[in-house]
Design an enzyme around this catalytic site. Structure first.
Site, PDB file in Angstrom:
ATOM      1  N   GLU A 131       8.383   8.237  -9.357  1.00 22.94           N
ATOM      2  CA  GLU A 131       8.627   8.218 -10.799  1.00 22.94           C
ATOM      3  C   GLU A 131       8.603   6.815 -11.388  1.00 22.94           C
ATOM      4  OE1 GLU A 131      10.080  12.123  -9.340  1.00 22.94           O
ATOM      5  OE2 GLU A 131      10.339  10.050  -8.651  1.00 22.94           O
ATOM      6  N   HIS A 174      18.638  20.033 -10.781  1.00 15.83           N
ATOM      7  CA  HIS A 174      17.526  20.548 -11.580  1.00 15.83           C
ATOM      8  C   HIS A 174      18.008  21.113 -12.913  1.00 15.83           C
ATOM      9  CE1 HIS A 174      16.033  20.612  -7.426  1.00 15.83           C
ATOM     10  NE2 HIS A 174      14.825  20.517  -7.920  1.00 15.83           N
ATOM     11  N   ASP A 228      16.126  15.616 -14.401  1.00 15.46           N
ATOM     12  CA  ASP A 228      17.019  14.980 -13.433  1.00 15.46           C
ATOM     13  C   ASP A 228      16.311  13.862 -12.664  1.00 15.46           C
ATOM     14  OD1 ASP A 228      19.184  17.586 -13.003  1.00 15.46           O
ATOM     15  OD2 ASP A 228      17.156  18.001 -13.664  1.00 15.46           O
ATOM     16  N   PHE A 229      15.001  14.050 -12.406  1.00 16.44           N
ATOM     17  CA  PHE A 229      14.278  13.115 -11.546  1.00 16.44           C
ATOM     18  C   PHE A 229      13.970  11.791 -12.238  1.00 16.44           C
ATOM     19  CE2 PHE A 229      12.247  16.899  -9.087  1.00 16.44           C
ATOM     20  CZ  PHE A 229      13.510  17.266  -8.631  1.00 16.44           C
TER      21      PHE A 229
END
Length: 639
Positions: free
Chosen positions: A378, A445, A403-404
């Site tokens: 990311e 998630h 969330d990521f």
């Protein structure tokens, strides 16, 4: 090499005099900066570090502007907003560092990707130090560059120490160049103190990379003879090691070589030094006379974002009932058609169509160059998007789940958010954020983490609740040349349907929607909270309420809330995020400050529990504020 050396010697004198606040010395490393920059064409980007003064002087930046930058004067590149080499300039195709070091490596990937997409046959050179190679950004950037075969020259200046930590305590391999093997990447070791070696080998490599695009890792063996910055000193370095490297000084040795070869004479050298010294002193005198920055609050606030004049595009009359997920897909598709170089990047977004199938079929229509599967990195992908923006290309980055984004948090809040304010470079990036609970996805998630970004000046935050809004706001977000975090509630993707225009249209950011009108209470929410509030009002028709859907959280349409509160006298704010530090707290504070005399009751906030989001339905139902909202609403009405 002589010019940056003489400038540095002058800076060290000014530092002792208190005329500048800090200095990171590159004395002894000039051959790398100068050699690499001379090997590049002037229209090829270079991303230097704080020891690469030779990059700036070789590109011909007027010394007075550098002095202004270092003294925080208005004619500096950051108008006094940042220091030393933390700046960039499109005029000279230089993109300066941020203190976190690693992100510029991924930014170089983005600039190189743009060159490749535009068939420019250009190379992007980016610098880091031996310490920076331990950061995750280094590995992510090399991996992306290798997988995509991007024409990036990764230049590592191995000068022996990361501040005071020797390389023996930083990595456990013989050479940094060895790390290239793990990425299937060509790598070389070059004597960074030999200008002829640097220039000839880098020139040959760059010419080859232009024809055969690929990343190359270069380890320059060199040494830092002064402190990390002047205040830190060099007591941690054995003096005999410093003495040994002083004998390898690139400037002294090359000067002696040129004298021996009779290319130079003592008189020519003296003349050169006199001319450079005169130039330095003249430019310092000019900047010393310049006034310091005069604070202007309006100008400061204006420069956080690139100026953007919203263009309203009215939708056609042809409507089709679609889901929220379809509206987002249509908005992306129509934006890809309007902006012919717009790039979508994310995990599994190409052939697979993304985990929510929003980009399904895109690759057949737009091709793999513009719809790009990314490795699971990311941070590097956000940085790549920043690089694309620097090179004039818009991009949309899909976080597989909101969330990521924590894995790419640094470049979002420190690069995308701050670059325009710092040196006028906009970040033309939309980060899509599938978020929210209610579907039993558990702690990793299900977060609705918009408050991480509403707190950060320089970011816009959009959070639609309906298909019509989602399409129009996404199109506007892509048109806007500033960074936008676009939140999409997963629980609404396939549950909410609405008639949506089939044509291309826009909706303004920063304008709330009044879903219902009433007299007794103002309800403010966004995302899934809007639907929870609607369900509550549908079940209790006796409640007369203004229901406001914020739609965008930054910019925030606070005036619509003020107007409603002045009418109803009561306010309740519903958010899915946990209570502390959320947007409801700021709205509550603003209303209390500006509408206190109109309030007939304390402001109510309703939010999720102060825990991570649990997995089981029973625990998640308790976590979410759906049932608590009705109780709080009734309490407020009865006050």
């Amino acid at each position: 090499m002589l010019k940056p050396r003489m400038i540095e010697e002058k800076m060290l004198l000014l530092l002792r005099q208190g005329k500048i606040s800090k200095w990171f010395s590159g004395i002894g490393q000039e051959a790398i900066s100068v050699g690499v920059t001379m090997a590049l064409n002037d229209d090829e980007y270079i991303l230097p570090m704080h020891r690469n003064l030779g990059v700036f002087t070789t590109r011909g930046i007027p010394i007075k502007r550098l002095f202004a930058q270092w003294q925080g004067k208005a004619s500096g590149f950051t108008k006094g907003r940042d220091r030393s080499f933390h700046f960039g300039t499109q005029d000279y195709k230089i993109v300066g560092m941020i203190s976190h070091l690693g992100p510029q490596l991924g930014v170089a990937d983005g600039i190189a990707l743009a060159a490749k997409l535009k068939n420019k046959n250009q190379v992007t050179a980016v610098f880091t130090g031996d310490g920076g190679t331990s950061e995750g950004d280094f590995h992510e950037a090399l991996n992306v560059a290798s997988v995509w075969q991007l024409p990036v020259l990764f230049c590592v200046e191995n000068n022996g120490y990361g501040l005071s930590t020797p390389t023996s305590e930083q990595y456990n391999c013989k050479n940094i160049a060895d790390k290239g093997l793990g990425y299937g990447m060509e790598s070389h070791i070059i004597d960074g103190n030999n200008i002829l070696d640097v220039y000839t080998r880098i020139s040959a490599l760059i010419k080859d990379i232009r024809v055969n695009p690929r990343p190359v890792l270069i380890e320059f063996k060199t040494f830092r003879v002064r402190g990390h910055e002047e205040a830190s000193g060099t007591k941690y370095v054995p003096q005999e090691l410093i003495n040994a490297w002083i004998k390898k000084d690139p400037l002294t040795n090359f000067e002696n070589f040129l004298l021996k070869e009779q290319v130079l004479s003592e008189s020519i050298m003296a003349s050169m030094k006199e001319r450079i010294a005169e130039e330095i002193n003249q430019h310092i005198e000019i900047i010393n006379k310049e006034e310091y920055v005069v604070p202007n609050k309006t100008k400061e606030l204006q420069d956080v974002f690139k100026n953007y004049k919203y263009q309203e595009i009215i939708s056609g009359n042809n409507l089709k009932e679609i889901r929220l997920v379809d509206a987002i897909s249509d908005g992306l598709k129509e934006s890809m058609e309007k902006h012919e170089d717009l790039v979508i990047m994310g995990q599994d977004v190409a052939e697979y169509g993304g985990v929510f199938k929003i980009t399904e079929g895109f690759i057949e229509k737009f091709g793999k160059e513009r719809v790009r599967n990314t490795p699971i990195c990311e941070s590097a992908i956000v940085e790549t998007a920043m690089g694309l923006s620097i090179a004039g290309i818009k991009s949309v980055v899909e976080m597989q789940f909101a969330d990521f984004v924590s894995s790419g948090f640094n470049p979002v809040v420190n690069y995308l958010a701050k670059t325009h304010y710092r040196w006028g470079q906009n970040a033309d990036v939309v980060v899509r954020m599938p978020c929210g609970g209610g579907i039993g996805a558990g702690p990793f998630h299900s977060q609705t983490n918009e408050a991480w970004f509403t707190k950060t000046p320089g970011l816009k935050v959009v959070y639609p609740a309906f298909p019509y809004d989602a399409k129009g706001l996404l199109i506007t977000s892509i048109n806007d040349p500033n960074p936008v975090l676009f939140f999409e509630h997963k629980g609404l993707y396939r549950r909410i349907r609405q008639d949506v225009p089939t044509s291309y249209y826009t909706l303004p950011l920063g304008k709330a929607s009044i879903i219902r009108s009433g007299e007794a209470v103002t309800i403010v929410s966004y995302g899934a909270g809007v639907h929870w509030a609607m369900d509550t009002l549908n079940e209790h028709s006796e409640i007369s309420a203004d229901l406001i859907d914020l739609r965008t959280l930054q910019p925030l349409d606070i005036q619509t809330i003020y107007n409603s509160v002045k009418k109803t006298g009561k306010l309740i704010i519903l958010q899915e995020d946990s209570m502390f530090g959320g947007i409801a707290s700021d709205i509550s504070a603003l209303v209390a400050e500006h509408c206190f005399e109109f309030l007939d009751a304390p402001i109510k906030r309703v939010a999720s529990l102060e825990t991570p989001i649990p997995f089981s339905k029973q625990l998640e139902d308790q976590y979410l504020p759906v049932e608590r909202f009705l109780l709080s609403l009734k309490e407020l009405l009865a006050y």
